[in-house]
Design an enzyme around this catalytic site. Structure first.
Site, mmCIF file in Angstrom:
data_model
loop_
_atom_site.group_PDB
_atom_site.id
_atom_site.type_symbol
_atom_site.label_atom_id
_atom_site.label_comp_id
_atom_site.label_asym_id
_atom_site.label_seq_id
_atom_site.Cartn_x
_atom_site.Cartn_y
_atom_site.Cartn_z
ATOM 1 N N HIS A 27 0.686 -1.085 0.048
ATOM 2 C CA HIS A 27 0.055 -0.032 -0.072
ATOM 3 C C HIS A 27 0.942 1.131 0.007
ATOM 4 C CE1 HIS A 27 -0.122 0.777 4.556
ATOM 5 N NE2 HIS A 27 0.990 0.257 4.322
ATOM 6 N N CYS A 46 6.593 6.241 4.186
ATOM 7 C CA CYS A 46 5.335 5.508 3.853
ATOM 8 C C CYS A 46 4.413 5.923 2.583
ATOM 9 C CB CYS A 46 4.497 5.089 5.220
ATOM 10 S SG CYS A 46 5.224 4.088 6.343
ATOM 11 N N HIS A 52 4.858 0.524 -0.559
ATOM 12 C CA HIS A 52 5.740 -0.520 0.425
ATOM 13 C C HIS A 52 4.841 -1.720 0.956
ATOM 14 C CE1 HIS A 52 3.915 2.120 3.524
ATOM 15 N NE2 HIS A 52 4.072 0.941 4.069
ATOM 16 N N HIS A 54 3.814 -5.139 3.548
ATOM 17 C CA HIS A 54 4.008 -5.851 4.996
ATOM 18 C C HIS A 54 3.470 -7.101 4.970
ATOM 19 C CE1 HIS A 54 4.170 -1.793 6.906
ATOM 20 N NE2 HIS A 54 3.134 -1.331 6.103
ATOM 21 N N ASP A 92 -5.127 -10.676 0.564
ATOM 22 C CA ASP A 92 -3.590 -11.183 0.547
ATOM 23 C C ASP A 92 -3.129 -11.365 -0.844
ATOM 24 O OD1 ASP A 92 -1.508 -12.795 1.590
ATOM 25 O OD2 ASP A 92 -2.412 -14.758 0.707
ATOM 26 N N HIS A 93 -2.014 -10.743 -0.910
ATOM 27 C CA HIS A 93 -0.985 -10.392 -2.170
ATOM 28 C C HIS A 93 -1.778 -9.345 -3.012
ATOM 29 C CE1 HIS A 93 1.162 -14.003 -0.641
ATOM 30 N NE2 HIS A 93 2.172 -13.588 -1.330
ATOM 31 N N GLU A 137 0.966 -4.944 12.185
ATOM 32 C CA GLU A 137 1.527 -4.417 10.892
ATOM 33 C C GLU A 137 3.186 -4.934 10.809
ATOM 34 O OE1 GLU A 137 1.246 -0.396 8.874
ATOM 35 O OE2 GLU A 137 2.750 -0.338 10.486
#
Length: 148
Positions: A27, A46, A52, A54, A92-93, A137
């Site tokens: 994100h 960020c 970037h 997580h 996810d992904h 996170e």
């Protein structure tokens, strides 16, 4: 009954169960309500235009009566299915800002990810059962949301 809590066997018992899953997503922290300069100042690195990522760890906790017949607050298999539908498939992904319509107008902070998960989990769980969404996170940054 010295030393016991002397609670009736038929008394209603309340339990909490949690299921933990991990998902990876990227994100960019960027608010459409701020200028580019303000975004850089508020979000720092960020706000990187390329985003970037997580490896999030999310804990979904439900709270309810422990059923006298089954011994469960909720079947964990059912909770796992709800998490798959609400969290794993849509998040996810994924690039949260580009792949999840909710984040088109909402900044994809971990706080807002927790709200998104809460709002969608309450739609698939029995009423009043959802207690808490906790998102790690990073190892050092954790967000808790309880629908308040």
């Amino acid at each position: 009954m010295a030393g016991s809590s002397a609670r009736s066997i038929t008394a209603e018992r309340i339990g909490y169960i949690s299921r933990i899953e991990s998902f990876s997503a990227c994100h960019r922290l960027h608010s459409i309500h701020l200028s580019d300069e303000e975004n850089k100042k508020v979000y720092g690195k960020c706000n990187n235009p390329n985003g970037h990522g997580h490896n999030y760890k999310v804990e979904v906790t439900v709270r309810g009566k422990i059923d006298a017949k089954t011994g469960m607050v909720m079947n964990l298999t059912d909770l796992k299915k709800c998490i798959e539908e609400v969290i794993m498939i849509p998040l996810d992904h994924k690039n949260l800002d580009k792949d999840v319509p909710y984040f088109t107008t909402v900044v994809s902070t971990t706080e807002n990810v927790a709200v998104y998960i809460w709002d969608n989990m309450v739609k698939v769980l029995p009423p009043g059962l959802l207690y808490e969404i906790k998102i790690h996170e990073t190892d050092k940054n954790v967000v808790v949301y309880r629908g308040e």
